[in-house]
Design a protein around this motif. Structure first.
Motif, mmCIF file in Angstrom:
data_model
loop_
_atom_site.group_PDB
_atom_site.id
_atom_site.type_symbol
_atom_site.label_atom_id
_atom_site.label_comp_id
_atom_site.label_asym_id
_atom_site.label_seq_id
_atom_site.Cartn_x
_atom_site.Cartn_y
_atom_site.Cartn_z
ATOM 1 N N LEU A 150 -34.300 84.777 -33.275
ATOM 2 C CA LEU A 150 -35.357 84.532 -32.293
ATOM 3 C C LEU A 150 -36.341 85.687 -32.176
ATOM 4 C CD1 LEU A 150 -33.253 82.822 -29.476
ATOM 5 C CD2 LEU A 150 -34.643 81.738 -31.255
ATOM 6 N N GLY A 151 -36.051 86.791 -32.846
ATOM 7 C CA GLY A 151 -36.951 87.939 -32.782
ATOM 8 C C GLY A 151 -36.952 88.619 -31.429
ATOM 9 N N ARG B 200 -42.670 77.039 -45.572
ATOM 10 C CA ARG B 200 -42.833 78.425 -45.115
ATOM 11 C C ARG B 200 -41.824 79.361 -45.789
ATOM 12 N NH1 ARG B 200 -44.150 78.202 -38.599
ATOM 13 N NH2 ARG B 200 -45.976 76.852 -38.775
ATOM 14 N N ASN C 103 -39.164 79.269 -35.012
ATOM 15 C CA ASN C 103 -40.590 79.580 -34.872
ATOM 16 C C ASN C 103 -41.458 78.357 -35.159
ATOM 17 O OD1 ASN C 103 -40.041 82.226 -34.194
ATOM 18 N ND2 ASN C 103 -40.273 82.983 -36.271
ATOM 19 N N THR C 104 -41.097 77.606 -36.180
ATOM 20 C CA THR C 104 -41.857 76.406 -36.528
ATOM 21 C C THR C 104 -41.746 75.361 -35.426
ATOM 22 O OG1 THR C 104 -41.465 76.851 -38.879
ATOM 23 C CG2 THR C 104 -42.196 74.638 -38.302
ATOM 24 N N THR D 125 -40.473 74.060 -42.595
ATOM 25 C CA THR D 125 -39.581 75.206 -42.803
ATOM 26 C C THR D 125 -39.412 75.479 -44.291
ATOM 27 O OG1 THR D 125 -38.408 74.866 -40.721
ATOM 28 C CG2 THR D 125 -37.224 76.067 -42.453
ATOM 29 N N TRP E 214 -41.292 75.873 -32.238
ATOM 30 C CA TRP E 214 -42.111 76.268 -31.100
ATOM 31 C C TRP E 214 -43.592 76.064 -31.415
ATOM 32 C CZ3 TRP E 214 -38.403 75.123 -28.745
ATOM 33 C CH2 TRP E 214 -37.316 75.886 -28.366
ATOM 34 N N THR E 215 -43.995 76.316 -32.659
ATOM 35 C CA THR E 215 -45.387 76.070 -33.059
ATOM 36 C C THR E 215 -45.722 74.588 -32.911
ATOM 37 O OG1 THR E 215 -45.376 77.933 -34.596
ATOM 38 C CG2 THR E 215 -47.040 76.230 -34.964
ATOM 39 N N ARG F 269 -34.443 81.257 -38.247
ATOM 40 C CA ARG F 269 -35.536 81.863 -37.479
ATOM 41 C C ARG F 269 -36.845 81.149 -37.801
ATOM 42 N NH1 ARG F 269 -37.410 88.118 -36.641
ATOM 43 N NH2 ARG F 269 -39.050 87.594 -35.192
ATOM 44 N N ILE F 270 -37.029 80.796 -39.060
ATOM 45 C CA ILE F 270 -38.225 80.044 -39.435
ATOM 46 C C ILE F 270 -38.235 78.693 -38.731
ATOM 47 C CG2 ILE F 270 -39.458 78.943 -41.363
ATOM 48 C CD1 ILE F 270 -38.403 81.226 -43.156
#
Length: 184
Positions: A158-159, A61, A85-86, A58, A88-89, A81-82
């Motif tokens: 979460l977008g 990024r 997303n990270t 994080t 989940w990646t 949010r980062i």
């Protein structure tokens, strides 16, 4: 005579300087927020080692993307949010390369609802119910009910749309209520 202690820099000032490429300001932002990033990653993934990797990734990024941060949201919301997303990646990557099923060890010290579960004596049941939720629903429940974020903050982190955040929260809470029905 003691020297006066300097006032810590305001978050907004640090963010502005970091946007301009000041690595020291960014390092201070990381120092202030890394524990929160780690906690969120741990609550989403349930694994301390992976959460530590997510926290480190994080920071990397965020630094790479710092120039594109437009200050339209809080720095915390943007970096959370980062983190999501990270996380989940990392989870997808782990699932892709896993050769044996991953079993989560029930470690009650890392339960996201630890305080209330401990108070009610249902820590293990809450942990099991929380981990039975889908990743998407668990993320919304953790951000809304544990962190106290607004629907707008959750949707931005979460977008997803605010409506989707509300739907996932409702589904997550309904599943938790159903799973904990005999306990509460």
């Amino acid at each position: 005579m003691a020297l006066p202690t300097p006032h810590p820099a305001a978050e907004e000032d640090l963010v502005e300087r970091a946007i301009d490429g000041d690595a020291d300001s960014f390092s201070e932002l990381v120092r202030r927020h890394r524990d929160g990033w780690f906690t969120l990653a741990l609550r989403l993934l349930g694994d301390r080692e992976v959460a530590a990797d997510v926290t480190q990734e994080t920071a990397i990024r965020a630094w790479k993307a710092m120039g594109s941060f437009r200050n339209e949201s809080k720095f915390t919301t943007w970096t959370h949010r980062i983190v999501v997303n990270t996380a989940w990646t990392f989870r997808r990557r782990a699932n892709r390369y896993a050769t044996t099923p991953i079993e989560f060890v029930d470690d009650p010290t890392h339960d996201p609802l630890e305080f209330h579960a401990e108070r009610l004596g249902i820590r293990e049941e809450v942990a099991i119910a929380l981990w039975s939720l889908s990743d998407a629903n668990r993320a919304v429940v953790v951000l809304k009910d544990v962190y106290g974020w607004s629907h707008a903050e959750v949707s931005q982190a979460l977008g997803i749309t605010i409506t989707a955040a509300k739907v996932r929260l409702h589904r997550g809470r309904t599943a938790l209520r159903r799973d904990l029905e005999g306990v509460l």
